[in-house]
Design a protein around this motif. Structure first.
Motif, PDB file in Angstrom:
ATOM      1  N   UNK B  15      36.456  29.343  89.246  1.00  0.00           N
ATOM      2  CA  UNK B  15      35.615  29.817  90.345  1.00  0.00           C
ATOM      3  C   UNK B  15      34.139  29.615  90.008  1.00  0.00           C
ATOM      4  N   UNK B  16      33.464  28.809  90.847  1.00  0.00           N
ATOM      5  CA  UNK B  16      32.056  28.475  90.580  1.00  0.00           C
ATOM      6  C   UNK B  16      31.166  29.712  90.641  1.00  0.00           C
ATOM      7  N   UNK B  17      31.560  30.703  91.463  1.00  0.00           N
ATOM      8  CA  UNK B  17      30.757  31.921  91.557  1.00  0.00           C
ATOM      9  C   UNK B  17      30.775  32.669  90.224  1.00  0.00           C
ATOM     10  N   UNK B  18      31.935  32.737  89.588  1.00  0.00           N
ATOM     11  CA  UNK B  18      32.039  33.443  88.305  1.00  0.00           C
ATOM     12  C   UNK B  18      31.265  32.695  87.224  1.00  0.00           C
ATOM     13  N   UNK B  20      28.674  30.974  87.613  1.00  0.00           N
ATOM     14  CA  UNK B  20      27.247  31.193  87.864  1.00  0.00           C
ATOM     15  C   UNK B  20      26.810  32.571  87.377  1.00  0.00           C
ATOM     16  N   UNK B  21      27.653  33.584  87.606  1.00  0.00           N
ATOM     17  CA  UNK B  21      27.343  34.936  87.131  1.00  0.00           C
ATOM     18  C   UNK B  21      27.217  34.938  85.615  1.00  0.00           C
TER      19      UNK B  21
END
Lengths: 200, 133
Positions: B15-18, B20-21
């Motif tokens: 997951x790209x969102x994770x 990034x976080x």
């Protein structure tokens, strides 16, 4: 085993197979099942994929904004602290009480803002967790679709009566690209134009 | 401590969102060199051909899961001693034990806090430098 027993068992097996065949035929001719396999289940997969995309875009957008805000908060805090130091060095008289208070609050508040922004960033982790759950449901939906299609193939379903089209529902929910949405408009401008035509 | 800020991190999550976080959190901790990969399959060649000092990986990934990536890293002569932190939603006892037996250095469960991530990274680095001394 005796021949008689063999004969009885064979008759029983034939009967069971025949009953099963009849049950399956009755099962598949139900137009609802064909509709499920051909429209609703694939639609369900599209909807879930769309949810994944929506949440990903929203989370990234939020993080874009957070990443823009952080340096602004940092800079404001730094400049406030610098001014506080300058005023201390110059002597109390150079800086009015309200101004001193403002600078102090600014430095403190920007620290709080920075902390909250970090929390907002971390909170976007929902997209990963919810996304993993959605993906496992999508796998389930895929398997369901395969099983349904196989079932229909085995029973060699005829075209059901009445002929099935995309399911007609009064409330469709949010527009999902790729899924027939009947008479949905395509944006706020269309809504305004429609209302305007109606005299509103 | 200054030397460690130059460490090269590889963050692996589908997951790209994770990703990034985690990248942002690492940047906040002072680690500027963060590379991303979206699966064990894309991560392994990066690790073999690169110069990474720390691996943070998810478990549940479609191509090569994190546990398999960990095993491949431990089986590679050059990568065997790399610090590996697993960062995952997988929370079953048996899984944590399995990861520990496969040689993971730390295990963080999602959702997690910035403080926990820092604590686990610091602990791994402290253990590493203690055993190197």
């Amino acid at each position: 085993m005796s021949e008689a027993t063999d004969g009885n068992m064979l008759t029983e097996v034939r009967k069971v197979a025949s009953d099963l065949q009849t049950a399956l035929e009755r099962f598949s001719i139900d137009s609802k099942l064909v509709d499920l396999a051909q429209h609703q289940v694939p639609d369900a997969r599209h909807r879930l994929a769309h949810v994944l995309r929506l949440t990903s875009e929203a989370a990234h957008r939020t993080m874009d904004l957070v990443e823009q805000c952080c340096p602004l908060a940092d800079r404001t805090a730094r400049e406030a602290e610098r001014l506080i130091e300058l005023h201390k060095a110059a002597g109390q008289e150079q800086c009015s009480a309200p101004m001193a208070e403002f600078l102090q609050h600014t430095a403190e508040n920007m620290g709080a803002v920075r902390g909250n922004l970090a929390e907002v960033l971390l909170a976007q982790g929902y997209q990963d967790l919810s996304g993993q759950i959605i993906r496992s449901v999508m796998t389930l939906v895929d398997e369901l679709e395969l099983a349904l299609r196989e079932l229909l193939r085995i029973t060699q379903a005829e075209e059901p009566r009445p002929a099935s089209a995309a399911p007609r529902r009064d409330r469709m929910g949010p527009v999902v690209p790729g899924i027939v949405n009947g008479s949905a408009v395509s944006g706020q401008q269309d809504v305004d134009a429609l209302l305007s035509d109606l005299g509103m | 401590m200054g030397v460690q800020q130059n460490m090269n991190f590889l963050v692996v999550d589908d997951f790209s969102t994770m990703r990034r976080i985690i990248k942002n959190l690492l940047n906040d901790l002072g680690y500027a060199n963060v590379t991303e990969a979206d699966d064990g399959n894309t991560a392994l060649p990066l690790l073999k051909n690169g110069n990474f000092d720390f691996l943070i990986t998810d478990w549940n990934m479609p191509g090569m899961p994190g546990l398999e990536l960990l095993k491949q890293v431990r089986a590679d002569k050059r990568l065997a001693r790399m610090p590996v932190l697993m960062l995952t939603a997988e929370a079953k006892r048996e899984q944590i034990v399995e990861a520990a037996q496969a040689g993971v250095n730390g295990y963080v469960i999602k959702p997690f806090t910035a403080a926990t991530l820092k604590e686990k990274i610091d602990k791994i680095l402290a253990t590493q430098s203690a055993s190197a001394a």
